[in-house]
Design an enzyme around this catalytic site. Sequence first.
Site, PDB file in Angstrom:
ATOM      1  N   LYS A  38      -2.086  -1.529  -3.859  1.00  0.00           N
ATOM      2  CA  LYS A  38      -2.957  -0.362  -3.827  1.00  0.00           C
ATOM      3  C   LYS A  38      -2.153   0.908  -3.878  1.00  0.00           C
ATOM      4  CE  LYS A  38      -6.073   1.863  -0.629  1.00  0.00           C
ATOM      5  NZ  LYS A  38      -6.715   1.812   0.650  1.00  0.00           N
ATOM      6  N   LYS A  78       0.864  -1.175   0.000  1.00  0.00           N
ATOM      7  CA  LYS A  78       0.000   0.000   0.000  1.00  0.00           C
ATOM      8  C   LYS A  78       0.901   1.226   0.000  1.00  0.00           C
ATOM      9  CE  LYS A  78      -3.633   2.397   2.483  1.00  0.00           C
ATOM     10  NZ  LYS A  78      -4.605   2.341   3.571  1.00  0.00           N
TER      11      LYS A  78
HETATM   12  C1  PBG Z   1      -7.215   3.576   5.442  1.00  0.00           C
HETATM   13  C2  PBG Z   1      -7.625   3.286   4.045  1.00  0.00           C
HETATM   14  C3  PBG Z   1      -7.476   4.185   2.985  1.00  0.00           C
HETATM   15  C4  PBG Z   1      -8.068   3.581   1.876  1.00  0.00           C
HETATM   16  C5  PBG Z   1      -8.537   2.331   2.270  1.00  0.00           C
HETATM   17  N1  PBG Z   1      -8.242   2.159   3.620  1.00  0.00           N
HETATM   18  C6  PBG Z   1      -6.930   5.563   2.949  1.00  0.00           C
HETATM   19  C7  PBG Z   1      -5.640   5.873   3.549  1.00  0.00           C
HETATM   20  O1  PBG Z   1      -4.763   5.029   3.761  1.00  0.00           O
HETATM   21  O2  PBG Z   1      -5.463   7.054   3.846  1.00  0.00           O
HETATM   22  C8  PBG Z   1      -8.143   4.233   0.524  1.00  0.00           C
HETATM   23  C9  PBG Z   1      -9.144   3.718  -0.437  1.00  0.00           C
HETATM   24  C10 PBG Z   1      -9.441   4.608  -1.596  1.00  0.00           C
HETATM   25  O3  PBG Z   1      -8.812   5.665  -1.811  1.00  0.00           O
HETATM   26  O4  PBG Z   1     -10.354   4.249  -2.350  1.00  0.00           O
HETATM   27  N2  PBG Z   1      -6.794   2.617   6.261  1.00  0.00           N
END
Ligand code: PBG
Length: 322
Positions: A247, A194
């Site tokens: 992601k 991520k």
């Molecule tokens: C937070 C989380 C995020 C997303 C999913 N879980 C945002 C972040 O890490 O700030 C993002 C998903 C998206 O942008 O569609 N734990």
Amino acid sequence: MLRRPRRNRKSEVVRELVVETRLSKNDLIFPLFMVDGEHIKQEVASMPGIFRFSVDNLLEEINECMQLGIKTFCLFPAFEERLKDKYASVSSDPYNFYLRAIEKIKKEIPEACIMTDVAMDPYSSDGHDGLVENGEILNDETLEILAQMSLAQAKVGADILGPSDMMDGRIEYIREMLDDEGFSKVSIMSYTAKYASAFYGPFRDALDSAPKAGDKKTYQMNPANVKEALIEAELDEMEGADMLMVKPALSYLDVIKELSEVSNLPIAAYNVSGEYAMIKAADQKGWLDGEKTMLEVLLSIRRAGAKIILTYFAKEYAQLGL
Ligand code: PBG
């Protein structure tokens, strides 16, 4: 000319015969946003067509999607600011609206496969995925909070847990907690790679979960790195993850490809909020054909090697009846 590649493109039928990648609604997971209350269906300003639902309307939405053939849903809660604290305590409170809603959904629509989010940010007064002390995100102290959150979600019937926090060692910590408590059937889809990405902007608007101070760069990955993703994948495999996720998706197709080549676990990719918003905005301005762009984007993620795609386009795709 002995070789004429165009022969394999000469008609729709021939093109279908030689097609290398197919997209199916069975590959898709639909992320949904939830709020406490009744009769609520608020559109997220930066995500046209995506809403924050109270559980009554959410049940209706899930039922509609099930009819269309979308069967897995990833649920994200938006908690009121007054319920948040430093320890994200409300995340494992069995009476919080998110857990009660999951219980209700699994009771009323047991065939729906429910994925949850494991991270502190929607519950934390600091807006970070981990525990903050003097501006630092503490890793090991966060693990117990994540494991308690996971256990609470497993108890109300979550099918797949999605740790999205990027703390080290959390997959093993959560897996052991689940197994010790008798939840060995609950799956873990790890947010393996991520990245610290600007593409999460609309999501943070939807949940009001942006960090109050600093950024997420000490735990989310640097967009410049791909070898590091392989290390994360190796650790998640050893720690007992069932599925690995990359992601965002589009700027990281190479990462999806690499992971799918080195791992035998199913690879998922999260086509995130900003990737959705860009296509919707361009479509609304008449600058792009939104539907064709959506199909091309989803296909590209599959072609790169993702078996599973989390996407805000899931329902729209299913509605095309392809
Ligand atoms: C937070 C989380 C995020 C997303 C999913 N879980 C945002 C972040 O890490 O700030 C993002 C998903 C998206 O942008 O569609 N734990």
